[in-house]
Motif scaffolding. Structure first.
Motif, PDB file in Angstrom:
ATOM      1  N   ALA A   1     -20.466  33.025  -7.816  1.00  0.00           N
ATOM      2  CA  ALA A   1     -20.901  32.111  -8.874  1.00  0.00           C
ATOM      3  C   ALA A   1     -20.356  32.495 -10.248  1.00  0.00           C
ATOM      4  O   ALA A   1     -20.330  31.669 -11.154  1.00  0.00           O
ATOM      5  CB  ALA A   1     -22.427  32.058  -8.922  1.00  0.00           C
ATOM      6  N   THR A   2     -19.891  33.740 -10.410  1.00  0.00           N
ATOM      7  CA  THR A   2     -19.365  34.157 -11.720  1.00  0.00           C
ATOM      8  C   THR A   2     -17.954  33.654 -11.970  1.00  0.00           C
ATOM      9  O   THR A   2     -17.470  33.716 -13.089  1.00  0.00           O
ATOM     10  CB  THR A   2     -19.366  35.701 -11.862  1.00  0.00           C
ATOM     11  N   SER A   3     -17.291  33.148 -10.937  1.00  0.00           N
ATOM     12  CA  SER A   3     -15.917  32.673 -11.075  1.00  0.00           C
ATOM     13  C   SER A   3     -15.883  31.238 -11.610  1.00  0.00           C
ATOM     14  O   SER A   3     -16.679  30.405 -11.203  1.00  0.00           O
ATOM     15  CB  SER A   3     -15.206  32.722  -9.721  1.00  0.00           C
ATOM     16  N   SER A   4     -14.916  30.991 -12.469  1.00  0.00           N
ATOM     17  CA  SER A   4     -14.741  29.614 -12.942  1.00  0.00           C
ATOM     18  C   SER A   4     -14.004  28.769 -11.903  1.00  0.00           C
ATOM     19  O   SER A   4     -14.001  27.550 -11.979  1.00  0.00           O
ATOM     20  CB  SER A   4     -13.977  29.598 -14.270  1.00  0.00           C
ATOM     21  N   ASN A   5     -13.365  29.445 -10.929  1.00  0.00           N
ATOM     22  CA  ASN A   5     -12.682  28.748  -9.842  1.00  0.00           C
ATOM     23  C   ASN A   5     -13.168  29.382  -8.533  1.00  0.00           C
ATOM     24  O   ASN A   5     -12.530  30.284  -7.990  1.00  0.00           O
ATOM     25  CB  ASN A   5     -11.161  28.873  -9.991  1.00  0.00           C
ATOM     26  N   GLN A   6     -14.297  28.894  -8.062  1.00  0.00           N
ATOM     27  CA  GLN A   6     -14.914  29.499  -6.882  1.00  0.00           C
ATOM     28  C   GLN A   6     -14.037  29.388  -5.640  1.00  0.00           C
ATOM     29  O   GLN A   6     -14.003  30.304  -4.821  1.00  0.00           O
ATOM     30  CB  GLN A   6     -16.282  28.887  -6.634  1.00  0.00           C
ATOM     31  N   ALA A   7     -13.318  28.297  -5.485  1.00  0.00           N
ATOM     32  CA  ALA A   7     -12.443  28.131  -4.316  1.00  0.00           C
ATOM     33  C   ALA A   7     -11.366  29.216  -4.312  1.00  0.00           C
ATOM     34  O   ALA A   7     -11.102  29.838  -3.275  1.00  0.00           O
ATOM     35  CB  ALA A   7     -11.825  26.744  -4.310  1.00  0.00           C
ATOM     36  N   ALA A   8     -10.752  29.464  -5.463  1.00  0.00           N
ATOM     37  CA  ALA A   8      -9.711  30.491  -5.554  1.00  0.00           C
ATOM     38  C   ALA A   8     -10.291  31.883  -5.291  1.00  0.00           C
ATOM     39  O   ALA A   8      -9.683  32.699  -4.599  1.00  0.00           O
ATOM     40  CB  ALA A   8      -9.034  30.446  -6.919  1.00  0.00           C
ATOM     41  N   ALA A   9     -11.465  32.145  -5.830  1.00  0.00           N
ATOM     42  CA  ALA A   9     -12.110  33.442  -5.603  1.00  0.00           C
ATOM     43  C   ALA A   9     -12.405  33.643  -4.125  1.00  0.00           C
ATOM     44  O   ALA A   9     -12.192  34.720  -3.570  1.00  0.00           O
ATOM     45  CB  ALA A   9     -13.393  33.544  -6.427  1.00  0.00           C
ATOM     46  N   PHE A  10     -12.871  32.583  -3.481  1.00  0.00           N
ATOM     47  CA  PHE A  10     -13.184  32.644  -2.061  1.00  0.00           C
ATOM     48  C   PHE A  10     -11.920  32.894  -1.235  1.00  0.00           C
ATOM     49  O   PHE A  10     -11.910  33.700  -0.306  1.00  0.00           O
ATOM     50  CB  PHE A  10     -13.899  31.366  -1.621  1.00  0.00           C
ATOM     51  N   VAL A  11     -10.835  32.225  -1.594  1.00  0.00           N
ATOM     52  CA  VAL A  11      -9.560  32.421  -0.899  1.00  0.00           C
ATOM     53  C   VAL A  11      -9.078  33.867  -1.064  1.00  0.00           C
ATOM     54  O   VAL A  11      -8.633  34.501  -0.102  1.00  0.00           O
ATOM     55  CB  VAL A  11      -8.488  31.413  -1.383  1.00  0.00           C
ATOM     56  N   HIS A  12      -9.199  34.410  -2.271  1.00  0.00           N
ATOM     57  CA  HIS A  12      -8.814  35.811  -2.495  1.00  0.00           C
ATOM     58  C   HIS A  12      -9.677  36.745  -1.650  1.00  0.00           C
ATOM     59  O   HIS A  12      -9.160  37.699  -1.053  1.00  0.00           O
ATOM     60  CB  HIS A  12      -8.929  36.181  -3.979  1.00  0.00           C
ATOM     61  N   PHE A  13     -10.955  36.476  -1.609  1.00  0.00           N
ATOM     62  CA  PHE A  13     -11.869  37.288  -0.796  1.00  0.00           C
ATOM     63  C   PHE A  13     -11.436  37.262   0.671  1.00  0.00           C
ATOM     64  O   PHE A  13     -11.311  38.304   1.316  1.00  0.00           O
ATOM     65  CB  PHE A  13     -13.310  36.773  -0.941  1.00  0.00           C
ATOM     66  N   LEU A  14     -11.198  36.078   1.188  1.00  0.00           N
ATOM     67  CA  LEU A  14     -10.809  35.935   2.596  1.00  0.00           C
ATOM     68  C   LEU A  14      -9.478  36.624   2.886  1.00  0.00           C
ATOM     69  O   LEU A  14      -9.296  37.200   3.967  1.00  0.00           O
ATOM     70  CB  LEU A  14     -10.747  34.462   2.988  1.00  0.00           C
ATOM     71  N   SER A  15      -8.557  36.584   1.926  1.00  0.00           N
ATOM     72  CA  SER A  15      -7.236  37.194   2.152  1.00  0.00           C
ATOM     73  C   SER A  15      -7.318  38.722   2.219  1.00  0.00           C
ATOM     74  O   SER A  15      -6.391  39.361   2.717  1.00  0.00           O
ATOM     75  CB  SER A  15      -6.257  36.766   1.062  1.00  0.00           C
ATOM     76  N   GLU A  16      -8.390  39.290   1.728  1.00  0.00           N
ATOM     77  CA  GLU A  16      -8.543  40.745   1.734  1.00  0.00           C
ATOM     78  C   GLU A  16      -9.365  41.262   2.913  1.00  0.00           C
ATOM     79  O   GLU A  16      -9.585  42.464   3.037  1.00  0.00           O
ATOM     80  CB  GLU A  16      -9.156  41.205   0.414  1.00  0.00           C
ATOM     81  N   LEU A  17      -9.811  40.375   3.794  1.00  0.00           N
ATOM     82  CA  LEU A  17     -10.582  40.809   4.955  1.00  0.00           C
ATOM     83  C   LEU A  17      -9.710  41.595   5.929  1.00  0.00           C
ATOM     84  O   LEU A  17      -8.536  41.278   6.121  1.00  0.00           O
ATOM     85  CB  LEU A  17     -11.189  39.602   5.688  1.00  0.00           C
TER      86      LEU A  17
END
Length: 119
Positions: free
Chosen positions: A85-101
């Motif tokens: 929720a702290t990200s201004s672009n939640q979709a991009a943050a989520f994609v970055h998170f997933l790419s680091e799994l």
């Protein structure tokens, strides 16, 4: 929601690990295996966690028994949700998170998604 402090986290780890209503004395005994800590310190932390809504308590004689209101997994999920929720672009943050799994985390996510009903 803020993360637990170090001592709050240690207390919650004990409560979650024991998996049942526990007394301050039981948590103290567990914590004393790895640190020097006073009964009153543990009692204060558990009272604080109760006040924050993380522990429920029930009077038993002159003392309380405490149990977790939510699981460790629910706590972790809330932290993840708050971080997202702290990200201004939640979709991009989520994609970055997933790419680091890791591969194991990707597999666990795939397995979890198989049991979640579609919205």
């Amino acid at each position: 929601m803020r993360e637990f402090g170090k001592l709050e986290a240690a207390v919650m780890d004990c409560v979650w690990a024991l998996g049942r209503p526990v007394s301050v004395r039981e948590v103290l005994t567990e914590l004393q295996k790895s640190r020097d800590i006073a009964y009153t310190t543990v009692m204060t932390v558990m009272d604080t966690l109760h006040g924050k809504g993380w522990l429920r308590r029930r009077k038993e004689g002159r003392a309380y028994s405490y149990e977790a209101v939510a699981s460790r997994e629910a706590y972790t999920a809330r932290l993840m949700r708050d971080a997202l929720a702290t990200s201004s672009n939640q979709a991009a943050a989520f994609v970055h998170f997933l790419s680091e799994l890791t591969p194991a985390e990707v597999d666990a996510l795939r397995q979890a998604l198989k049991i979640v009903p579609p919205a």
